[in-house]
Design a protein around this motif. Structure first.
Motif, PDB file in Angstrom:
ATOM      1  N   VAL A  99       3.626  35.060 -22.087  1.00  0.00           N
ATOM      2  CA  VAL A  99       3.115  34.878 -20.796  1.00  0.00           C
ATOM      3  C   VAL A  99       2.899  33.740 -20.170  1.00  0.00           C
ATOM      4  N   HIS A 102       5.769  32.320 -18.691  1.00  0.00           N
ATOM      5  CA  HIS A 102       6.165  32.813 -17.303  1.00  0.00           C
ATOM      6  C   HIS A 102       5.316  32.258 -16.281  1.00  0.00           C
ATOM      7  N   VAL A 103       4.219  32.161 -16.624  1.00  0.00           N
ATOM      8  CA  VAL A 103       3.374  31.124 -15.614  1.00  0.00           C
ATOM      9  C   VAL A 103       3.859  30.028 -15.197  1.00  0.00           C
ATOM     10  N   SER A 199      -4.380  30.462 -11.624  1.00  0.00           N
ATOM     11  CA  SER A 199      -3.695  31.205 -12.601  1.00  0.00           C
ATOM     12  C   SER A 199      -4.413  32.281 -13.126  1.00  0.00           C
ATOM     13  N   THR A 229      -0.407  37.040 -13.548  1.00  0.00           N
ATOM     14  CA  THR A 229       0.327  37.915 -14.553  1.00  0.00           C
ATOM     15  C   THR A 229      -0.659  38.722 -15.235  1.00  0.00           C
ATOM     16  N   ASP A 255       3.501  39.037 -10.986  1.00  0.00           N
ATOM     17  CA  ASP A 255       4.266  39.780 -12.134  1.00  0.00           C
ATOM     18  C   ASP A 255       3.853  41.222 -12.107  1.00  0.00           C
ATOM     19  N   HIS A 279       6.665  42.987 -14.015  1.00  0.00           N
ATOM     20  CA  HIS A 279       5.825  43.087 -15.163  1.00  0.00           C
ATOM     21  C   HIS A 279       6.613  42.909 -16.511  1.00  0.00           C
ATOM     22  N   ALA A 281       6.401  39.709 -18.027  1.00  0.00           N
ATOM     23  CA  ALA A 281       5.851  38.244 -18.381  1.00  0.00           C
ATOM     24  C   ALA A 281       6.012  38.312 -19.897  1.00  0.00           C
TER      25      ALA A 281
END
Ligand code: NAD
Length: 320
Positions: A99, A102-103, A199, A229, A255, A279, A281
């Motif tokens: 995750v 992904h961020v 975030s 996320t 996400d 979705h 991540a």
């Protein structure tokens, strides 16, 4: 003993369960009537994202553990599980890395004009690179991390690698702990006012629903980027749409959605300053294998009462 896998998971977990002599059934149709029938006599459920509410759970006569493939559990009726002393497991060690990467992808994509640059080159417009909108660095930018748990901490590590200044909003943690991780504890409003990047890494619950809505978006800088996320509903989708449409903030990476999949006419789809992912991540190949195995291990170790069970994976230990 019988285990139902709800949804598709990496084969590693299924192999582990079968090697350990557990009977495994795979359920891919989540209609209520089918679930009630299929889950009636299972001892354990390995659960992805389908919803298990009381209406279904009360038909599970033998259920001893639900093991989530992931860490969020807002799709399960936890009160019911606690009442019935049914365990809830999560895969706490599996997905923070995936995750957090992904961020960082969202941060990069939303500041580097990657999609537009790519189209310029492919359309023979290489020489027009100076006409591209400004691109930005992450270096020395301020990032606000909201929720400093497993994922928030991994995001912070990666931001440190980019020489960013990291602020953390997590009132449940001691400020000294945050400082030890080379981050600065800050209040929600103050953080939103100074951050170039925000975030979100909170659980979804009654306190965090609409955690970011019009009021919070108004505090954010014009050039800032918001990434979610965590879970849909933590960011108010309508308010975010308005903020992006009016260019109140620079962009967003999303996400997770209130309703998944989102409606085909979702207003986000009209915007060019938002990057949407389904979705996924935590769905790197490596992470899928880790989650499948960890969720299966939770089931086996719990059913067999073995000391190998990672206690941190048992969400409702005190009710069992
Ligand atoms: P975690 O429980 O380790 O950390 C959550 C942190 O949020 C904790 O430190 C807690 O103190 C803090 N917190 C809770 N309520 C708060 C509030 N009201 N204000 C400020 N801080 C608060 O969780 P995690 O494993 O880091 O997961 C974070 C989120 O990411 C969850 O919502 C989870 O469901 C989601 N998630 C999404 C994906 C995906 O695929 N997109 C994958 C994994 C996890």
């Amino acid at each position: 003993m019988k285990v139902a896998i709800l949804g598709t998971v990496h084969p590693k977990g299924l192999e582990f369960l079968r090697e350990n002599d557990l009977e495994v059934i795979e359920v891919k149709n989540f209609e209520n009537q089918i679930l009630k029938k299929e889950l009636k006599f299972v001892d354990a459920i390995l659960l992805r994202t389908s919803i298990l509410d009381k209406n279904i759970l009360q038909h599970c006569n033998n259920l001893k553990i639900i093991s989530r493939h992931g860490v969020g559990y807002d799709n399960v009726d936890l009160d019911y599980l606690n009442e019935r002393k049914i365990a809830l497991g999560i895969t706490s060690t599996s997905n923070a890395v995936s995750v957090s990467e992904h961020v960082m992808s969202f941060f990069m994509y939303l500041t580097k004009n990657l999609s537009l640059s790519d189209s310029y080159v492919k359309q023979g417009n290489f020489d027009k690179r100076s006409e591209l909108p400004d691109i930005f660095e992450l270096y020395k930018k301020k990032v606000l991390i909201m929720g400093f748990g497993r994922i928030g901490k991994e995001v912070a590590k990666r931001c440190l690698g980019f020489d960013m200044d990291i602020y953390v909003y997590d009132p449940f943690l001691d400020g000294e702990f945050i400082k030890e991780k080379n981050c600065v504890p800050i209040e929600k409003e103050d953080g939103l006012g100074i951050a170039d990047f925000v975030s979100i890494h909170l659980p979804l619950n009654k306190n965090t629903k609409n955690f970011i809505s019009q009021t919070e978006l108004k505090l954010m800088k014009k050039n800032s980027v918001l990434v979610n996320t965590s879970r849909g509903g933590i960011v108010n989708e309508n308010d975010l749409y308005q903020a992006l449409k009016s260019k109140k903030i620079r962009g967003a990476g999303i996400d997770v959605f209130i309703s998944e999949p989102p409606e085909s006419n979702h207003p986000f789809f009209q915007l060019d300053n938002i990057l949407l992912t389904p979705h996924n991540a935590a769905l790197t190949l490596e992470c899928r294998a880790r989650m499948s195995l960890e969720a299966s291990e939770n089931i086996f170790y719990f059913l067999k009462n073995m000391p190998e069970l990672n206690e941190k994976n048992l969400v409702n230990k005190k009710f069992l």
